[in-house]
Design a protein around this motif. Structure first.
Motif, short mmCIF file in Angstrom:
data_model
loop_
_atom_site.label_atom_id
_atom_site.label_comp_id
_atom_site.label_asym_id
_atom_site.label_seq_id
_atom_site.Cartn_x
_atom_site.Cartn_y
_atom_site.Cartn_z
N UNK A 38 70.87 6.53 -19.20
CA UNK A 38 71.56 7.29 -18.15
C UNK A 38 71.39 8.79 -18.35
N UNK A 39 71.46 9.26 -19.58
CA UNK A 39 71.26 10.69 -19.86
C UNK A 39 69.84 11.11 -19.51
N UNK A 40 68.87 10.28 -19.83
CA UNK A 40 67.47 10.57 -19.49
C UNK A 40 67.30 10.65 -17.98
N UNK A 41 67.91 9.73 -17.25
CA UNK A 41 67.82 9.73 -15.79
C UNK A 41 68.51 10.95 -15.18
N UNK A 42 69.64 11.33 -15.75
CA UNK A 42 70.33 12.54 -15.27
C UNK A 42 69.46 13.78 -15.45
N UNK A 43 68.79 13.87 -16.61
CA UNK A 43 67.88 15.00 -16.83
C UNK A 43 66.78 15.00 -15.77
N UNK A 44 66.16 13.85 -15.54
CA UNK A 44 65.06 13.74 -14.57
C UNK A 44 65.52 14.19 -13.19
N UNK A 45 66.68 13.70 -12.77
CA UNK A 45 67.19 14.05 -11.44
C UNK A 45 67.54 15.53 -11.34
N UNK A 46 67.97 16.16 -12.42
CA UNK A 46 68.29 17.58 -12.39
C UNK A 46 67.03 18.44 -12.45
N UNK A 47 65.96 17.91 -13.02
CA UNK A 47 64.73 18.69 -13.21
C UNK A 47 63.70 18.49 -12.10
N UNK A 48 63.73 17.34 -11.43
CA UNK A 48 62.69 17.00 -10.46
C UNK A 48 63.28 16.62 -9.11
#
Length: 120
Positions: free
Chosen positions: A50-60
């Protein structure tokens, strides 16, 4: 479910954008996700995913994404091909990328996902 069945369901749900069902029904709570590079190459457990997905959504900004497959390997593994059209939010540049995901299945759930992609 075997790898073919899990893979077929994962591709169907991914292409619908139904990630909640993927993570809730197809992933093991002890999932291990492995990226080819970066500081945090290995994420273990749904909290880390979930943390990895949150980073992806905030970055891309994701314009489109399509998953093809599955391509089974025995009863416990399958691969997929993922094509994405994204914009890096910080840099503002848009690019297309492709990656291959290899998934290992135990007890009808994905216990490991491992991604392969060419560096641009």
């Amino acid at each position: 479910m075997n790898a073919q069945e899990v893979g077929t369901k994962l591709v169907e749900l991914f292409n619908k954008g139904d990630f909640a069902t993927i993570y809730g029904e197809l992933y093991s709570p002890e999932i291990e996700s492995i990226e080819p590079s970066g500081d945090d190459r290995v994420a273990k457990g749904m909290e880390a995913i979930n943390a990895k997905n949150e980073w992806w959504e905030s970055a891309m900004e994701v314009h489109s994404t399509v998953m093809e497959g599955p391509f089974p390997h025995g009863d416990d593994e399958f691969a997929v091909k993922i094509a994405m059209d994204v914009t890096d939010k910080a840099g503002g540049f848009r690019f297309q990328m492709e990656e291959v995901g290899v998934y290992r299945v135990e007890g009808g759930r994905v216990v490991q996902e491992k991604f392969y992609y060419a560096k641009g």
